[in-house]
Design a protein around this motif. Structure first.
Motif, short mmCIF file in Angstrom:
data_model
loop_
_atom_site.label_atom_id
_atom_site.label_comp_id
_atom_site.label_asym_id
_atom_site.label_seq_id
_atom_site.Cartn_x
_atom_site.Cartn_y
_atom_site.Cartn_z
N GLN A 1 0.82 -1.22 0.00
CA GLN A 1 0.00 0.00 0.00
C GLN A 1 0.85 1.27 0.00
N VAL A 2 1.85 1.28 -0.88
CA VAL A 2 2.69 2.46 -1.01
C VAL A 2 2.89 2.78 -2.50
N PHE A 3 3.25 4.03 -2.77
CA PHE A 3 3.56 4.42 -4.15
C PHE A 3 4.92 5.09 -4.18
N ASN A 4 5.51 5.12 -5.38
CA ASN A 4 6.81 5.75 -5.54
C ASN A 4 6.96 6.19 -6.98
N CYS A 5 7.41 7.45 -7.18
CA CYS A 5 7.69 7.91 -8.53
C CYS A 5 9.19 8.05 -8.69
N PHE A 6 9.73 7.32 -9.69
CA PHE A 6 11.17 7.36 -9.90
C PHE A 6 11.61 8.63 -10.57
N SER A 7 10.66 9.39 -11.09
CA SER A 7 11.03 10.60 -11.78
C SER A 7 11.08 11.80 -10.83
N CYS A 8 10.01 12.00 -10.06
CA CYS A 8 10.00 13.19 -9.17
C CYS A 8 10.32 12.83 -7.73
#
Ligand SMILES: [Zn+2]
Length: 620
Positions: A57-64
């Motif tokens: 239940q987590v998210f991650n953006c490799f760009s920002c």
């Protein structure tokens, strides 16, 4: 960190909400193996950089670099505080919000307000039933079918109803034993000043429910069926829960489509919104009998990149459009504005009924003016341009509009005027130049502080950089051996309170990277309240430091399955401590650099900075 919502409530929300569903409302997610990926909704993202891990239940953006739990996502995306994010997600999955929880968190949802909300919900249901299924609703229904060309389907979709003359709602409320105080506060009734009797406020009217962004009915707009009635339209009066300066009609239904398409349309009336919806333009909202406010602008600029103003062609409508353009310019200057020009001075509802849905759809999409085009056109209104004095007034107004426009827009407009009126383009350009100069002079005499307080409300959020450490730029960054040891040690401490005690009592120990030092402190506090299995989403919500989320995720990623063993912990400590003296010198250098800066000692500054750079080179 400090929140007064009980942990059990938060955990309940967490267990009922799925991050994939929530983020899926903002961007399209595709399942790839154990993860979901999609374009990051926080920026232009052509190659999907957003990863959502359903099991954690987590998210991650490799760009920002944005990452975190479902609550972090909603906080950032909607501009909510942590408690607001929890309550909003609780509502979305129908978890009842206890009045003690909401009252503690600044939302004035006390018992009375709850009862008023419920009464509005019930009223809407009763009124719609009356319209669609009873004899007293027949006349109103015929009017909606024939005169307004609304189908039953649309009537149901927008919750339209009819209020009979027999005080239906009052009887219902009394049956429910609602207090006089609640009836009065609900503003759904009117009290006769002489007799003191109450009656349903909207008696004899067709009513359109007005809802908050979250879909709670908080008021009605009623149209009288009686042609003799001097008040054709009537809205619920302003009250603590019905604030016209905040409410946008249909935002609850339109917001997801607005997010997906990036465009929102602002109309003057709720029937215009419904007409546009019928023409398959489902991004319409309307103010409720007030001008657009900065609050409205803020709500829309959070979810839209482009705004179309669809205002009436009469003078009032045109003035309203002008004010709205100004308001967006001052409060959300990155938003693209278009002004829709409807045919023959008709409003959208009239276009639908008189010309049909196709014409309406086409006008909404194709007859779009830039603000400059619109303002220049509007400057013509009411002027006889063959009269020289009026022509000069017109030119003066045009120059006031054009001096801030782009060179291309200036050129287009000046060429158009030159062609139409035969004034040479050089003369027009010269006048524009003069206007620019006189404005410059005027501005230099004015105080700088003018209206700056308005802008501050909308300035972009600056991410937290507590120790000057930016978010990790990307996943390909090489992690040093020391940092890996630091990460492993943090995870060992999270999993095992004994390890934490051991690290704390190790003489001379300090983390090389200050963010891990901070994480250790926070872990210690976290452990006091959270025993048992480690939940990364819960941990990040507890920490409440968005710039640390990606580090925490990296720690969990590499060492989530770590088994805490004495020898291993000893190794981590040794690896980190070998570097520590260097770290101390780095801290010292940073402080000395600050002092040198303050003293404007440039020679010293160069010497210290060089030393710092050399140390950092050696570390990598
Ligand atoms: Zn991103």
């Amino acid at each position: 960190m400090a929140n007064r919502i009980p942990q059990a409530f938060i955990d309940n929300v967490r267990s009922k909400v799925n991050i994939v569903d929530v983020i899926g409302q903002y961007t399209q997610l595709v399942k790839k193996g154990r993860q979901w990926t999609g374009s990051c909704p926080f920026h232009d993202d052509r190659h999907p950089s957003l990863f959502v891990e359903e099991n954690k239940q987590v998210f991650n953006c490799f760009s920002c670099g944005r990452s975190g739990s479902v609550f972090s996502f909603i906080m950032e995306k909607e501009g909510y505080s942590y408690p607001e994010a929890i309550l909003s997600l609780a509502e979305s999955v129908d978890i009842p919000i206890d009045s003690s929880i909401s009252a503690n968190n600044g939302n004035q949802i006390d018992g009375t307000t709850q009862a008023i909300y419920q009464l509005h919900t019930d009223a809407q249901r009763l009124y719609q039933h009356t319209l669609l299924n009873t004899i007293s609703g027949e006349q109103a229904l015929a009017y909606l079918h024939d005169k307004r060309q609304l189908s039953d389907e649309i009537i149901k979709e927008f919750g339209i109803g009819f209020v009979p003359d027999d005080n239906l709602l009052l009887s219902y409320a009394k049956e429910k034993n609602l207090s006089h105080e609640i009836l009065m506060a609900s503003e759904l009734f009117i009290t006769n000043t002489v007799s003191g009797d109450m009656r349903d406020r909207f008696s004899g009217r067709i009513v359109w429910p007005i809802k908050t962004e979250r879909g709670q009915v908080v008021g009605f707009s009623g149209r009288s069926l009686d042609a003799e009635n001097s008040i054709k339209y009537m809205n619920s009066p302003e009250s603590p829960f019905f604030t016209k300066g905040r409410i946008l009609y249909n935002l609850d239904r339109a917001k997801n489509v607005i997010r997906q398409t990036g465009t929102a349309m602002i109309f003057e009336g709720f029937m215009d919104v419904i007409s546009a919806h019928m023409a398959d333009e489902k991004v319409g909202v309307a103010t409720m009998g007030t001008a657009l406010t900065p609050d409205h602008v803020r709500q829309l600029s959070r979810i839209a990149k482009r705004i179309l103003l669809v205002y009436d062609s009469d003078e009032a409508g045109q003035n309203a459009a002008r004010r709205s353009i100004e308001l967006f310019k001052n409060n959300a200057k990155d938003i693209e504005i278009g002004v829709v020009h409807l045919p023959d001075l008709l409003d959208p509802d009239e276009v639908r009924i008189q010309r049909g849905l196709q014409v309406l759809k086409k006008s909404l999409n194709q007859s779009v003016l830039t603000p400059i085009e619109f303002l220049v056109n509007a400057a013509r209104n009411g002027k006889n341009l063959s009269n020289q004095a009026q022509y000069l007034t017109f030119l003066h107004e045009v120059m006031q509009i054009l001096y801030t426009a782009t060179p291309v827009e200036q050129d287009i407009q000046l060429t158009r005027i030159a062609n139409e009126f035969g004034t040479s383009k050089q003369a027009l350009q010269a006048q524009l130049q003069q206007t620019k100069q006189s404005v410059k002079v005027q501005n230099s005499h004015q105080s700088v502080s003018q209206s700056s307080h308005v802008a501050s409300d909308f300035s972009p959020k600056v991410p937290e950089y507590e120790f000057g450490f930016p978010v990790e730029p990307n996943r390909y960054q090489k992690i040093s051996k020391v940092e890996l040891a630091e990460r492993a040690l943090i995870m060992a401490m999270i999993k095992d309170p004994y390890t934490l005690e051991r690290v704390k009592s190790t003489a001379g120990f300090a983390f090389v990277h200050p963010e891990y030092q901070l994480l250790m402190m926070l872990t210690e506090i976290y452990q006091r309240d959270h025993l048992g299995t480690f939940d990364i989403a819960q941990f990040m919500d507890f920490i409440q430091k968005p710039n640390l989320n990606q580090k925490i995720m990296a720690i969990d990623h590499s060492f989530g399955d770590i088994k805490v063993e004495n020898d291993a912990v000893q190794d981590y400590l040794r690896i980190i401590m070998e570097e520590a003296p260097v770290s101390n010198r780095v801290q010292e250098l940073k402080q000395l650099i600050e002092i040198a800066k303050q003293q404007h000692d440039d020679a010293k500054l160069v010497q210290l900075s060089t030393e710092l750079i050399n140390i950092k080179k050696r570390q990598h």
